[in-house]
Design an enzyme around this catalytic site. Structure first.
Site, short mmCIF file in Angstrom:
data_model
loop_
_atom_site.label_atom_id
_atom_site.label_comp_id
_atom_site.label_asym_id
_atom_site.label_seq_id
_atom_site.Cartn_x
_atom_site.Cartn_y
_atom_site.Cartn_z
N CYS A 23 0.84 -1.19 0.00
CA CYS A 23 0.00 0.00 0.00
C CYS A 23 0.88 1.25 0.00
O CYS A 23 2.10 1.17 0.12
CB CYS A 23 -0.93 0.02 1.22
SG CYS A 23 -0.03 0.09 2.78
N CYS A 66 3.27 1.64 2.91
CA CYS A 66 4.56 0.94 2.83
C CYS A 66 5.58 1.80 2.11
O CYS A 66 6.72 1.96 2.56
CB CYS A 66 4.40 -0.39 2.08
SG CYS A 66 3.31 -1.58 2.89
N CYS A 100 49.53 -7.28 -4.21
CA CYS A 100 49.77 -5.87 -3.90
C CYS A 100 48.51 -5.06 -4.12
O CYS A 100 47.47 -5.58 -4.53
CB CYS A 100 50.90 -5.31 -4.74
SG CYS A 100 50.51 -5.27 -6.51
N ASP A 142 20.42 6.16 25.41
CA ASP A 142 19.01 5.95 25.75
C ASP A 142 18.99 5.51 27.22
O ASP A 142 19.96 4.91 27.70
CB ASP A 142 18.43 4.85 24.86
CG ASP A 142 16.95 4.63 25.14
OD1 ASP A 142 16.24 5.62 25.34
OD2 ASP A 142 16.53 3.46 25.17
N ASP A 156 19.25 -0.15 23.03
CA ASP A 156 19.04 -1.60 23.06
C ASP A 156 18.63 -2.15 21.70
O ASP A 156 18.43 -3.35 21.54
CB ASP A 156 18.02 -1.99 24.12
CG ASP A 156 16.67 -1.31 23.94
OD1 ASP A 156 16.45 -0.73 22.85
OD2 ASP A 156 15.85 -1.34 24.87
N ASP A 186 14.62 2.07 19.62
CA ASP A 186 15.43 3.21 19.20
C ASP A 186 16.19 2.90 17.91
O ASP A 186 17.22 3.50 17.63
CB ASP A 186 16.40 3.63 20.30
CG ASP A 186 17.11 2.45 20.95
OD1 ASP A 186 17.16 1.38 20.31
OD2 ASP A 186 17.58 2.59 22.08
#
Length: 835
Positions: free
Chosen positions: A39, A42, A107, A524, A723, A727
């Protein structure tokens, strides 16, 4: 230049189309096919996520064609980062990443050639070749290419390649035979070179050789030098021919041309002395130069291979952790089978002293398990029924009966190995200068060698030709593209390997470099500075209402949420044996609370902001909430049918090491910021306790990425520590996202650095390691440029007009070997990093 339009109908592309807009500030333009959009929402979500990435200039997502068109700055962000951001949202792209083992590179010029060959393929988005690890990390469109297509292109470029094996098969796969062959050739060439050197310098004084005369001695030297030139030295001829076929040149070209010039001139002097004398040239042979150059270069390569192996030792150590077999229950019997045959759902047994074969969940038993080699945590972790165990960890005592949950490439160990492999195959942006120089280095050296020969012939003293020849050979031999090619990747391999041993996973060399330049670290609060396991401290109820009723209504609704505060309310209700009715119409209010219906009543559970927004008076609870907030508690109000029924005060304990971690960061000169959804007074209390400089309170999860962006606009290079759950956008927005893990969540796609344990002291440790690695890279690059900048003029004879000094080709070869070893040895110091 007029900016390119984003009209999709002009670019009918399937999979991926990529073009560098060099005239437009070096921007790249790409079209990515996306599967799973249903949709307009999205498309909007993907567009918002990509546009929020640092370095993305413009983005347009078309639902009808299932494609995203992206214009971005490749200096700030890679296409792989953009693809990962889309896949983080749960959509599928056709982009695949493959790490290939490439053999035959010697190299920086080889690296450049392989990269150019891969990038020329239609469908390859990124190709990063690492000389130190001998790998190529390729991001490609699977609708256009297969792994075999990539391998075929590398083979066409003159190298061999294969898919990088993983898991317990990796080890030192395919290296033992090569190492033994190199060692045999090295020993032969060293012994022969020493013999030739001895005969060349004093052989005529050996009585038994006096009868040979000059011609006889020359023939003896020819007999000794020829096998060295065409057996140990064959590798340089093959490499030079491979380069010539691809219309390029590399280190092999320099060595092949240099040694051939000395060898074939000597052959001419040996078998056609009249030609040499007739041309007025000095009759001398230089078999000692050709053999010793080959011997010294092979010695350098041998020592270099050992140093590379030591740099990659951390990864091999990780791979070797997985036990080869597992004891599985089959039809009521214990059967020992290869670990590769364990399937998800199988039940296996782990006795004291044994390693856990694959990831699983404990069904029966109790034991302490040592996970230190995976997470860096020294203390064994207690495991009981329901606990997760990580494959390759050690059962120190007790007996465990475990059900396999992740096997093969899905285990935590396999994910760690894969992440480290990809990191070691990556490049740091600082390497771009070395890559640009490497692409023109060998042709430039050959031109300098030709000019050196001509100048010596025209202006040099007698014997003119001999001096010109030796000076040309010295220039060819002393120049070292190897040091340039190894300067950055050797440090990345050693640094990321050492980090993995310490339970820190870097996603790549670019992350290592960005982390080394950080100026600000944003934390956080919940689940990062705190344990993430809040517990109910007190429940207060309105007059005439029972505490249990307030808790019942809140927990009935919150049990449909995964938020830590929700779990705390449900656990408290269960601890008080409160029966929870069914909640209906559950709706999450991000950053504020939840609402729904319980027992036919409308229930709202949330913070003060949502209560005021809904016009619900807090009565006397406002004063009590302020009291609790000032002491660091989190306060949740419970309203039933539009009226406050009570409030709950919860406390989430700070991590013991949080204060020490912040102190270390500040000692490193870093600014610290706390971001929290709590009220300002509560957030400031936590910040003051741990020593954080700046507080941003009452911030909703969706607003965190905006705050990170505002810091970046002010010139800060920002790390976000979280974590990785609520976030993720902020982690993706930050220059470096650091996800605090639990030992099982290692593939946090939004993060650049994953900490395998929740130990916050690893935050300053990871930044300190990145700084050390970045410093090492700069030192390596300085040495590589300084060495070539001084060595080539010296070999050409720049000091001869002043002090009569020239450089013998033998010493030039020794200097070349030393330059590569200096870079590698400097990088290996990272293996001893302790923090």
């Amino acid at each position: 230049m007029e900016e390119k339009g984003m009209n999709e109908e002009h670019r009918p592309v399937k999979g991926l189309e990529r073009r560098a807009e060099e005239a437009d500030g070096g921007r790249d333009y790409a079209v990515i096919s996306i599967e799973g959009m249903t949709c307009a929402g999205c498309a909007s979500k993907i567009e918002e996520r990509i546009s929020g990435l640092s370095g993305v200039k413009r983005v347009a997502v078309n639902l009808a064609s299932n494609r995203a068109q992206v214009e971005y700055d490749p200096k700030s962000i890679g296409l792989g980062d953009i693809v990962r951001a889309v896949e983080d949202l749960g959509y599928r792209t056709y982009m695949r990443k493959e790490v290939l083992r490439v053999r035959g590179m010697s190299c920086a010029a080889c690296v450049s050639r392989v990269e150019k060959a891969l990038k020329a393929l239609d469908g390859v988005a990124e190709a990063k070749v690492n000389l130190a690890s001998g790998t190529a990390a390729v991001l490609y469109d699977s609708t256009k290419l297969s792994v075999n297509d990539l391998i075929r292109e590398i083979v066409k470029a003159g190298y061999s390649a294969e898919r990088e094996v993983s898991g317990s098969e990796r080890g030192l796969h395919g290296t033992t035979g090569e190492g033994d062959d190199l060692k045999l050739k090295l020993i032969f060439s060293l012994v022969t070179a020493a013999s030739v050197m001895f005969l060349s310098m004093g052989g005529m004084f050996i009585p038994s050789l006096e009868g040979l005369g000059q011609r006889g001695l020359f023939i003896l030297l020819f007999a000794l030098a020829t096998p060295v030139q065409f057996w140990p030295g064959l590798v340089f001829y093959r490499g030079a021919w491979r380069a010539l076929r691809n219309r390029s040149a590399d280190m092999n070209t320099l060595i092949a041309v240099g040694t051939s010039a000395a060898y074939f001139y000597s052959v001419l002097a040996t078998f056609a002395p009249g030609f040499i004398s007739g041309a007025g040239l000095n009759l001398s042979v230089y078999y000692d130069a050709s053999t010793t150059i080959i011997a010294l270069v092979l010695l350098g390569k041998y020592l270099e291979a050992g140093a590379r192996a030591r740099a990659s030792r951390a990864l091999n150590k990780l791979v070797s952790l997985q036990p080869p077999t597992a004891v599985v229950e089959k039809d009521g019997k214990e059967v020992r089978i290869p670990v590769g045959e364990v399937r998800e759902g199988d039940v296996f047994l782990v006795r004291p002293g044994e390693r856990v074969p694959v990831d699983g969940v404990v069904l029966e038993g109790r034991a302490y398990v040592d996970e230190s080699l995976l997470t860096g945590e020294s203390a064994p972790v207690e495991k009981i029924a329901g606990s997760e165990v990580i494959g390759a960890s050690v059962n120190t005592d007790g007996f465990l009966r475990v059900e396999a949950t992740r096997v093969g490439g899905d285990t935590v160990l396999s994910q760690i190995v894969r992440m480290v492999e990809e990191a070691q195959a990556s490049k740091a942006p600082i390497q771009r200068l070395a890559d640009r120089v490497a692409s023109v280095f060998v042709p430039s050296v050959m031109a300098v060698a030709a000019v050196t020969f001509i100048i010596w012939v025209l202006f040099g003293p007698e014997p003119v030709f001999n001096r010109a020849l030796l000076s040309m050979v010295s220039v060819l031999v002393i120049s070292c593209p190897c040091a340039l090619g190894l300067a950055t990747p050797a440090a990345i391999v050693a640094g990321t390997g050492r980090a993995a041993e310490m339970g820190i996973l870097f996603k790549g060399g670019e992350v290592l470099e960005r982390a080394g330049r950080l100026t600000t670290v944003v934390f956080d609060k919940t689940g990062t500075l705190t344990l993430g396991r809040p517990r109910v401290h007190v429940v207060l109820a309105e007059a005439g209402i029972e505490e249990e009723y307030v808790l019942q209504m809140a927990a009935a609704l919150e049990r449909m949420s995964e938020h830590p505060l929700a779990r705390a309310l449900v656990e408290e209700a269960e601890a008080r044996d409160i029966k929870l009715p069914e909640g209906k119409g559950f709706t999450a209010l991000p950053g504020m609370g939840v609402e729904g219906r319980v027992g036919g009543k409308s229930v709202l559970v949330g913070n003060e902001e949502v209560m005021r927004e809904r016009g619900i008076p807090l009565n006397g609870f406002a004063r009590r909430a302020l009291e609790f907030s000032s002491q660091g508690f989190t306060v949740v109000f419970v309203a039933v049918d539009g009226k406050v029924s009570g409030m709950v005060a919860l406390i989430d304990a700070l991590r013991e090491e949080a204060r020490e971690a912040v102190i270390r960061l500040k000692k490193m000169g870093l600014k610290t910021v706390l971001v929290s959804g709590d009220r300002l007074v509560a957030a400031e209390r936590v910040a003051n306790f741990v020593g954080i400089d700046k507080v941003m309170a009452e911030v909703k999860p969706a607003e965190k990425s905006g705050l990170v962006a505002s810091l970046q606009r002010n010139g800060e290079v920002v790390a976000m520590v979280g974590d990785g759950i609520n976030d993720a956008p902020a982690l993706a927005q930050a220059d470096v996202g650091i996800a605090v893990g639990t030992g099982t969540d290692v593939a946090r796609e939004a993060s650049d650095i994953t900490l395998m344990s929740a130990d916050l002291l690893k935050v300053p440790l990871s930044i300190s390691l990145a700084r050390r690695a970045l410093r090492t890279i700069k030192q390596n690059l300085f040495w590589a440029f300084f060495y070539n900048g001084v060595g080539i003029p010296l070999a050409a004879g720049a000091l001869y007009p002043f002090w009569g000094i020239t450089l013998n080709p033998i010493f030039a070869a020794a200097a070349m070997a030393v330059s590569s070893l200096t870079v590698l040895t400097n990088s290996l110091r990272l293996r001893r990093f302790r923090g």
